[in-house]
Design an enzyme around this catalytic site. Structure first.
Site, PDB file in Angstrom:
ATOM      1  CG  MET A  18       2.928  -3.954   5.875  1.00 22.62           C
ATOM      2  SD  MET A  18       3.747  -2.477   6.474  1.00 22.62           S
ATOM      3  CE  MET A  18       5.360  -2.737   5.808  1.00 22.62           C
ATOM      4  CG  ASP A  37      -0.600  -3.780  -6.234  1.00 26.57           C
ATOM      5  OD1 ASP A  37       0.318  -3.838  -7.073  1.00 26.57           O
ATOM      6  OD2 ASP A  37      -0.411  -3.895  -5.011  1.00 26.57           O
ATOM      7  CG  ASP A  58       1.909   3.479 -12.174  1.00 23.20           C
ATOM      8  OD1 ASP A  58       2.367   3.887 -11.077  1.00 23.20           O
ATOM      9  OD2 ASP A  58       2.593   3.430 -13.206  1.00 23.20           O
ATOM     10  CB  VAL A  59       0.582   5.218  -6.616  1.00 20.68           C
ATOM     11  CG1 VAL A  59      -0.379   4.259  -5.965  1.00 20.68           C
ATOM     12  CG2 VAL A  59       2.031   4.749  -6.502  1.00 20.68           C
ATOM     13  CE1 TYR A 150      11.215   2.022   0.676  1.00 24.94           C
ATOM     14  CE2 TYR A 150      12.384   2.366   2.743  1.00 24.94           C
ATOM     15  CZ  TYR A 150      11.294   1.868   2.047  1.00 24.94           C
ATOM     16  OH  TYR A 150      10.281   1.229   2.729  1.00 24.94           O
ATOM     17  CE  LYS A 154       8.580   4.221   2.079  1.00 23.32           C
ATOM     18  NZ  LYS A 154       7.140   4.023   1.790  1.00 23.32           N
ATOM     19  CB  THR A 185       5.979  -7.587   3.259  1.00 22.70           C
ATOM     20  OG1 THR A 185       7.152  -6.860   2.886  1.00 22.70           O
ATOM     21  CG2 THR A 185       5.333  -6.941   4.472  1.00 22.70           C
ATOM     22  CB  THR A 188      11.552  -7.737   4.216  1.00 16.48           C
ATOM     23  OG1 THR A 188      10.329  -8.371   4.608  1.00 16.48           O
ATOM     24  CG2 THR A 188      11.465  -6.253   4.465  1.00 16.48           C
TER      25      THR A 188
HETATM   26  N1  NAD Z   1       8.430  -4.446   4.641  1.00 15.01           N
HETATM   27  C1  NAD Z   1       9.087  -3.572   5.370  1.00 15.01           C
HETATM   28  O1  NAD Z   1       9.983  -3.942   6.161  1.00 15.01           O
HETATM   29  C2  NAD Z   1       8.732  -2.097   5.309  1.00 15.01           C
HETATM   30  C3  NAD Z   1       9.226  -1.272   6.320  1.00 15.01           C
HETATM   31  C4  NAD Z   1       8.889   0.072   6.328  1.00 15.01           C
HETATM   32  C5  NAD Z   1       8.052   0.572   5.349  1.00 15.01           C
HETATM   33  N2  NAD Z   1       7.594  -0.243   4.355  1.00 15.01           N
HETATM   34  C6  NAD Z   1       6.683   0.358   3.370  1.00 15.01           C
HETATM   35  O2  NAD Z   1       5.419  -0.239   3.525  1.00 15.01           O
HETATM   36  C7  NAD Z   1       4.726  -0.227   2.274  1.00 15.01           C
HETATM   37  C8  NAD Z   1       4.273  -1.635   1.935  1.00 15.01           C
HETATM   38  O3  NAD Z   1       5.434  -2.434   1.808  1.00 15.01           O
HETATM   39  P1  NAD Z   1       5.440  -4.023   1.776  1.00 15.01           P
HETATM   40  O4  NAD Z   1       6.572  -4.444   2.619  1.00 15.01           O
HETATM   41  O5  NAD Z   1       4.078  -4.560   2.015  1.00 15.01           O
HETATM   42  O6  NAD Z   1       5.900  -4.203   0.261  1.00 15.01           O
HETATM   43  P2  NAD Z   1       5.474  -5.228  -0.887  1.00 15.01           P
HETATM   44  O7  NAD Z   1       6.539  -5.114  -1.928  1.00 15.01           O
HETATM   45  O8  NAD Z   1       5.196  -6.558  -0.303  1.00 15.01           O
HETATM   46  O9  NAD Z   1       4.123  -4.571  -1.398  1.00 15.01           O
HETATM   47  C9  NAD Z   1       4.124  -3.342  -2.063  1.00 15.01           C
HETATM   48  C10 NAD Z   1       2.952  -3.317  -3.028  1.00 15.01           C
HETATM   49  O10 NAD Z   1       3.003  -2.049  -3.715  1.00 15.01           O
HETATM   50  C11 NAD Z   1       2.721  -2.309  -5.077  1.00 15.01           C
HETATM   51  N3  NAD Z   1       3.249  -1.272  -5.941  1.00 15.01           N
HETATM   52  C12 NAD Z   1       4.531  -1.055  -6.292  1.00 15.01           C
HETATM   53  N4  NAD Z   1       4.604  -0.042  -7.175  1.00 15.01           N
HETATM   54  C13 NAD Z   1       3.332   0.388  -7.381  1.00 15.01           C
HETATM   55  C14 NAD Z   1       2.750   1.415  -8.180  1.00 15.01           C
HETATM   56  N5  NAD Z   1       3.505   2.194  -8.979  1.00 15.01           N
HETATM   57  N6  NAD Z   1       1.422   1.594  -8.118  1.00 15.01           N
HETATM   58  C15 NAD Z   1       0.661   0.791  -7.328  1.00 15.01           C
HETATM   59  N7  NAD Z   1       1.134  -0.188  -6.571  1.00 15.01           N
HETATM   60  C16 NAD Z   1       2.474  -0.389  -6.600  1.00 15.01           C
HETATM   61  C17 NAD Z   1       3.374  -3.655  -5.339  1.00 15.01           C
HETATM   62  O11 NAD Z   1       2.894  -4.263  -6.527  1.00 15.01           O
HETATM   63  C18 NAD Z   1       3.023  -4.416  -4.076  1.00 15.01           C
HETATM   64  O12 NAD Z   1       1.794  -5.079  -4.177  1.00 15.01           O
HETATM   65  C19 NAD Z   1       5.706   0.374   1.270  1.00 15.01           C
HETATM   66  O13 NAD Z   1       5.442   1.752   1.137  1.00 15.01           O
HETATM   67  C20 NAD Z   1       7.053   0.166   1.931  1.00 15.01           C
HETATM   68  O14 NAD Z   1       8.009   1.095   1.492  1.00 15.01           O
HETATM   69  C21 NAD Z   1       7.931  -1.572   4.306  1.00 15.01           C
END
Ligand code: NAD
Length: 249
Positions: A18, A37, A58-59, A150, A154, A185, A188
């Site tokens: 995302m 990232d 690193d957040v 988690y 959230k 993504t 998942t």
């Molecule tokens: N995919 C889903 O179904 C879903 C649903 C609800 C919420 N989310 C949330 O949406 C957001 C994006 O998720 P996604 O599905 O794209 O996940 P993803 O795993 O594909 O991407 C997450 C990104 O965050 C980066 N990341 C992880 N730890 C980090 C850190 N300490 N500092 C900086 N970057 C870091 C990863 O390297 C990765 O590029 C997340 O917050 C996730 O919890 C995802």
């Protein structure tokens, strides 16, 4: 002319999923996007694709936040947009969750959002305002088994969003939370989620670009919204689809 011409946008977790979709849509509307990232090679590729810049961030690291925001402000000007998107997930029953695992999830998903808001607030205020979009989840609206850290992170993001919105509104800074359901993504990719989607009113997985369109709306057009939740989940949290027999008479 784009909706975000010249605006400076930081996107965390921008290397894939995302976050990468957010980078693309913000850049397409003219924003100067800083892709952040811990996946440096992937992040640099996304930055190149969208005509933006990459920064290792690193957040969960407050010094890293301070350094990145200082660099961005110096090179591009005040931060207008922050998408707190970086996140991690882990599946363990609550009674079997190690403290280190709990802390890993909370430090990225919740503390990372706090540090991001704190790092950009002064710059946004100095620049006349801004928008912060915090990516929560349907796990910030309800519980899920085997996902306690988690879910807690959230729900924390949802509450943090409201406090920040109350404090920062008078500085012309809007803060909102986004609550996606299951989205296709890398996060998942390995999960068996088919049954989950079958019971939704919109019975399919969501796509990252559908969430990115909502994020763009929130950043560019949702000028009367702050502190509140925007759900994008195919109706997953609307209720149970109970079938009740109805007498046609
Ligand atoms: N995919 C889903 O179904 C879903 C649903 C609800 C919420 N989310 C949330 O949406 C957001 C994006 O998720 P996604 O599905 O794209 O996940 P993803 O795993 O594909 O991407 C997450 C990104 O965050 C980066 N990341 C992880 N730890 C980090 C850190 N300490 N500092 C900086 N970057 C870091 C990863 O390297 C990765 O590029 C997340 O917050 C996730 O919890 C995802």
């Amino acid at each position: 002319m784009g909706k975000l011409d010249g605006k400076v946008a930081i996107v965390t977790g921008g290397a894939q999923g995302m976050g990468a979709a957010d980078c693309a849509i913000l850049a397409a509307e003219g924003a100067r996007v800083v892709v952040c990232d811990v996946l440096d090679e992937q992040g640099a590729v996304v930055a190149k694709q969208v005509g933006g810049e990459y920064r290792h961030l690193d957040v969960a690291d407050e010094d890293n936040w301070a350094a990145v925001v200082a660099e961005v402000v110096k090179e591009l000007g005040p931060v207008d947009i922050l998408i707190n998107n970086a996140g991690v997930v882990g599946f363990t029953p609550v009674a079997a969750t190690a403290l280190a695992e709990w802390n890993r999830v909370i430090s990225v998903n919740l503390t990372g959002v706090f540090l991001g808001i704190r790092a950009v607030a002064a710059s946004m205020k100095a620049g006349g305002g801004g928008v912060i979009v915090n990516i929560s989840s349907t796990a910030g609206l309800t519980g899920y088994p085997n996902l306690a850290a988690y879910v807690a992170s959230k729900w924390g993001v949802r509450g943090l969003t409201k406090s920040a919105a109350l404090e920062l509104g008078r500085d012309n800074i809007r803060v909102v939370s986004v609550h996606p359901g299951g989205i296709r993504t890398p996060m998942t990719a390995g999960l068996e989620l088919g049954e989950m989607f079958a019971s939704q009113p919109i019975p399919r997985i969501g796509e990252a670009d559908e969430v990115a369109k909502l994020v763009l709306y929130l950043v560019a057009d949702a000028t009367y919204s702050t502190g509140t939740e925007f759900v994008i989940d195919g109706g997953a949290t609307v209720g149970q689809a109970l079938t009740v027999a109805v007498d046609p008479e």
